[in-house]
Write an enzyme that holds these catalytic residues in place. Structure first.
Site, PDB file in Angstrom:
ATOM      1  N   HIS A   1      28.811  43.760 111.154  1.00 46.07           N
ATOM      2  CA  HIS A   1      28.852  42.441 111.801  1.00 46.07           C
ATOM      3  C   HIS A   1      30.118  41.736 111.361  1.00 46.07           C
ATOM      4  O   HIS A   1      30.546  41.850 110.217  1.00 46.07           O
ATOM      5  CB  HIS A   1      27.629  41.593 111.399  1.00 46.07           C
ATOM      6  CG  HIS A   1      27.363  40.465 112.333  1.00 46.07           C
ATOM      7  ND1 HIS A   1      28.001  39.258 112.221  1.00 46.07           N
ATOM      8  CD2 HIS A   1      26.548  40.366 113.406  1.00 46.07           C
ATOM      9  CE1 HIS A   1      27.576  38.452 113.179  1.00 46.07           C
ATOM     10  NE2 HIS A   1      26.691  39.099 113.915  1.00 46.07           N
TER      11      HIS A   1
ATOM     12  N   ASP B   1      20.555  44.044 116.321  1.00 48.28           N
ATOM     13  CA  ASP B   1      20.310  45.040 117.374  1.00 48.28           C
ATOM     14  C   ASP B   1      19.685  46.324 116.872  1.00 48.28           C
ATOM     15  O   ASP B   1      19.290  47.178 117.665  1.00 48.28           O
ATOM     16  CB  ASP B   1      21.644  45.373 118.068  1.00 48.28           C
ATOM     17  CG  ASP B   1      22.176  44.171 118.838  1.00 48.28           C
ATOM     18  OD1 ASP B   1      23.323  43.769 118.591  1.00 48.28           O
ATOM     19  OD2 ASP B   1      21.410  43.616 119.643  1.00 48.28           O
TER      20      ASP B   1
HETATM   21  C1  SDX Z   1      26.013  41.322 117.949  1.00 47.20           C
HETATM   22  O1  SDX Z   1      29.225  37.781 116.605  1.00 47.20           O
HETATM   23  C2  SDX Z   1      27.954  37.758 116.638  1.00 47.20           C
HETATM   24  O2  SDX Z   1      27.322  36.874 116.068  1.00 47.20           O
HETATM   25  C3  SDX Z   1      27.290  38.875 117.433  1.00 47.20           C
HETATM   26  C4  SDX Z   1      25.771  38.897 117.418  1.00 47.20           C
HETATM   27  C5  SDX Z   1      25.182  37.658 118.108  1.00 47.20           C
HETATM   28  O3  SDX Z   1      24.009  37.336 117.815  1.00 47.20           O
HETATM   29  O4  SDX Z   1      25.866  37.098 119.007  1.00 47.20           O
HETATM   30  O5  SDX Z   1      25.294  38.943 116.084  1.00 47.20           O
HETATM   31  C6  SDX Z   1      25.218  40.091 118.185  1.00 47.20           C
HETATM   32  O6  SDX Z   1      26.931  41.575 118.688  1.00 47.20           O
HETATM   33  C7  SDX Z   1      25.715  42.175 116.746  1.00 47.20           C
HETATM   34  C8  SDX Z   1      26.715  43.373 116.598  1.00 47.20           C
HETATM   35  C9  SDX Z   1      26.261  44.482 117.531  1.00 47.20           C
HETATM   36  N1  SDX Z   1      27.297  45.561 117.574  1.00 47.20           N
HETATM   37  C10 SDX Z   1      27.055  46.750 116.994  1.00 47.20           C
HETATM   38  O7  SDX Z   1      26.047  47.009 116.340  1.00 47.20           O
HETATM   39  C11 SDX Z   1      28.163  47.773 117.263  1.00 47.20           C
HETATM   40  C12 SDX Z   1      28.513  48.504 115.950  1.00 47.20           C
HETATM   41  N2  SDX Z   1      29.210  47.546 115.079  1.00 47.20           N
HETATM   42  C13 SDX Z   1      30.668  47.557 115.096  1.00 47.20           C
HETATM   43  O8  SDX Z   1      31.215  47.800 116.356  1.00 47.20           O
HETATM   44  C14 SDX Z   1      31.244  46.380 114.318  1.00 47.20           C
HETATM   45  O9  SDX Z   1      30.571  46.319 113.145  1.00 47.20           O
HETATM   46  C15 SDX Z   1      31.273  45.003 114.948  1.00 47.20           C
HETATM   47  C16 SDX Z   1      31.888  44.995 116.305  1.00 47.20           C
HETATM   48  C17 SDX Z   1      29.901  44.432 115.068  1.00 47.20           C
HETATM   49  C18 SDX Z   1      32.092  44.092 114.034  1.00 47.20           C
HETATM   50  O10 SDX Z   1      33.385  44.583 114.064  1.00 47.20           O
HETATM   51  P1  SDX Z   1      34.540  43.891 113.184  1.00 47.20           P
HETATM   52  O11 SDX Z   1      34.080  42.660 112.526  1.00 47.20           O
HETATM   53  O12 SDX Z   1      35.763  43.801 114.039  1.00 47.20           O
HETATM   54  O13 SDX Z   1      34.711  44.933 112.019  1.00 47.20           O
HETATM   55  P2  SDX Z   1      35.817  46.017 111.965  1.00 47.20           P
HETATM   56  O14 SDX Z   1      35.845  46.769 113.251  1.00 47.20           O
HETATM   57  O15 SDX Z   1      37.060  45.366 111.485  1.00 47.20           O
HETATM   58  O16 SDX Z   1      35.216  47.002 110.865  1.00 47.20           O
HETATM   59  C19 SDX Z   1      35.575  46.879 109.503  1.00 47.20           C
HETATM   60  C20 SDX Z   1      35.489  48.299 108.969  1.00 47.20           C
HETATM   61  C21 SDX Z   1      36.320  49.299 109.784  1.00 47.20           C
HETATM   62  O17 SDX Z   1      36.648  50.373 108.907  1.00 47.20           O
HETATM   63  P3  SDX Z   1      38.152  50.374 108.227  1.00 47.20           P
HETATM   64  O18 SDX Z   1      39.147  50.321 109.363  1.00 47.20           O
HETATM   65  O19 SDX Z   1      38.186  49.145 107.331  1.00 47.20           O
HETATM   66  O20 SDX Z   1      38.194  51.678 107.452  1.00 47.20           O
HETATM   67  O21 SDX Z   1      34.126  48.768 109.069  1.00 47.20           O
HETATM   68  C22 SDX Z   1      34.075  49.865 109.966  1.00 47.20           C
HETATM   69  C23 SDX Z   1      35.338  49.844 110.792  1.00 47.20           C
HETATM   70  O22 SDX Z   1      35.683  51.151 111.235  1.00 47.20           O
HETATM   71  N3  SDX Z   1      32.889  49.667 110.778  1.00 47.20           N
HETATM   72  C24 SDX Z   1      32.024  50.622 111.124  1.00 47.20           C
HETATM   73  C25 SDX Z   1      31.017  49.975 111.841  1.00 47.20           C
HETATM   74  N4  SDX Z   1      31.290  48.666 111.936  1.00 47.20           N
HETATM   75  C26 SDX Z   1      32.458  48.487 111.288  1.00 47.20           C
HETATM   76  N5  SDX Z   1      32.022  51.938 110.894  1.00 47.20           N
HETATM   77  C27 SDX Z   1      30.958  52.643 111.379  1.00 47.20           C
HETATM   78  N6  SDX Z   1      29.941  52.089 112.099  1.00 47.20           N
HETATM   79  C28 SDX Z   1      29.942  50.764 112.334  1.00 47.20           C
HETATM   80  N7  SDX Z   1      28.940  50.206 113.032  1.00 47.20           N
END
Ligand code: SDX
Length: 431
Positions: free
Chosen positions: A309, A366
């Protein structure tokens, strides 16, 4: 908002210094007011994805990502979810305080009286393929509602804004249910004024004209609670989309359609559908490690859906309540869903894995919601539609707040330009 301190920055190319005001809210991080930054420095700030940017002042929802705190108008989600009806929380988000009994009854009646949609909506649906994704249908039909109330939407009139808000909260469930029925080739079921919000949504989705339909109170209560968990969440992608769309004075129905479009993405509200597809692909708990390995592989675009998140660097408080609701519903319905075992094993392994611990990746709202929706008989393709039904209330509350914010202007970000500088045009015949 209070304003008394500043941060000073120095441009080491020129030695020039700039004092930027710090604005303090009631709780949470203060903000640096950069509204005059470009005028004073000739530079823009740069924050793709808005990881460090506050886009507005708001009093609706507060999140502390480190502590895993979620407050709606000051009330913890842990107090609201088990003790309120969804429309109580809707009233709270819209009006700032929980309603008393008389206020709640009046509000619930107002919403109930707006649940029907114009009969022309039947023709909207007929324009879609039966196998259209329900979110495509919802996006199109909700946006199309703008064509039905243009003569009653003088946005400068608070009464018109309130009625548009009530219409949206009341009609999106009907449109969501009709999108589902249309995809099934079943007759559309009309809302029933003798049913409460969540029960009526279940009725519109699962009743058929051939027989009486009795809403399962366990499912109605669970759905009502799930709607509360999804109602609002500060300035997330879809809410920011609604605010940006609304900042130009666009029709509120079109603004909510824009929110639906943004929510549909798998990185946002579309994640609940993606979680279920991921769990089905894993299939059994013994294959979880393979999935975790892929999620950690930088060369693999696969992410663990339902994990991570932007704000929560702790367990999403909604996910905890959702997990509890999941167990309650499956137990009360005596359902043994093997995907729940997969989800629990996935959570156990991920929470112990250094990659996830280091990046503070926890289950989000989710992760378990799809399993509960599945237990209710809601198809995977409708999961994000359920999220949109709930979040319409948050979007509408945020849209109203934006509208009366004296600091509000049309949203118009700038950029860091890295394209070609001006060059000589060469006519086609000479290229
Ligand atoms: C919702 O914003 C809100 O409030 C949203 C929400 C709401 O109520 O409105 O809470 C609802 O959208 C919840 C999120 C649902 N999405 C998912 O579950 C999809 C999987 N999650 C990721 O796509 C991700 O965690 C996000 C999109 C939710 C957040 O992405 P960020 O904040 O841009 O984080 P990032 O991509 O910068 O990740 C930081 C690191 C990265 O690794 P490094 O480059 O530092 O090595 O964490 C890794 C990412 O690759 N990472 C994950 C991951 N989420 C982040 N790696 C594996 N699986 C994941 N799910």
């Amino acid at each position: 908002m209070t304003k008394n301190n500043t941060v000073t920055i120095t441009d080491n190319r020129t030695g020039a210094t700039y004092d930027l005001p710090i604005l303090d809210g009631t709780v949470g991080p203060s903000v640096v007011d950069i509204r005059k930054f470009y005028a004073e420095t000739g530079m823009f700030t740069y924050d793709p994805g808005y990881t460090s940017t506050g886009s507005c002042e708001s009093a609706i929802t507060y999140i502390d990502g480190d502590q895993g705190i979620l407050l709606h108008r000051g009330y913890p989600i842990q107090d609201l979810a088990p003790n309120c009806r969804f429309l109580e929380v809707a009233y709270l988000l819209l009006n700032g305080d929980l309603p008393n009994k008389a206020e709640f009854d009046t509000f619930e009646q107002a919403i109930t009286m707006h649940t029907m949609v114009n009969e022309q909506i039947h023709k909207f649906l007929e324009g879609f393929r039966r196998d259209s994704h329900p979110m495509a249908v919802m996006c199109g039909v909700v946006g199309g509602l703008a064509g039905f109330y243009h003569d009653q939407t003088d946005l400068s009139d608070p009464h018109h804004r309130m009625i548009a808000s009530h219409r949206l909260i009341a009609k999106v469930p009907t449109i969501a249910a009709w999108a589902y029925k249309y995809s099934m080739g079943q007759p559309l079921m009309y809302p029933r004024n003798n049913l409460r919000y969540a029960a009526d949504l279940l009725q519109m989705m699962f009743a058929v004209p051939c027989e009486d339909y009795v809403v399962n109170p366990v499912l109605a209560r669970a759905l009502d609670r799930i709607l509360i968990l999804h109602a609002d969440h500060e300035q997330n992608a879809s809410t920011s989309t609604v605010r940006l769309t609304g900042s130009s004075g666009a029709n509120p129905f079109a603004c909510i359609a824009a929110g639906i479009a943004s929510l549909w993405g798998p990185a946002h509200g579309g994640a609940n559908e993606a979680v279920l597809n991921m769990l089905e692909e894993i299939g059994t708990p013994d294959r979880v490690n393979e999935c975790v390995k892929r999620a950690k592989d930088k060369d693999d675009p696969f992410r663990l859906m339902g994990f991570g998140h932007r704000v929560y660097k702790n367990y999403d408080p909604r996910a905890k309540i959702m997990a509890q609701t999941c167990h309650e519903v499956l137990e009360e319905l005596d359902i043994k869903d093997p995907l729940l075992d997969v989800a629990m094993e996935l959570e156990r392994i991920a929470l112990e894995d250094e990659y996830f611990v280091e990046r503070q990746l926890y289950p989000n709202v989710d992760f378990y919601s799809g399993i509960v929706f599945r237990a209710m008989g809601i198809p995977t393709s409708m999961f994000t539609g359920m999220f949109a039904v709930a979040r319409t209330t948050g979007w509408v509350a945020q849209w109203n707040e934006m509208f009366v914010d004296p600091a509000q202007k049309i949203g118009r970000p700038r950029q860091l330009y890295t394209g070609p500088t001006q060059r000589q045009f060469v006519p086609l015949d000479d290229r």
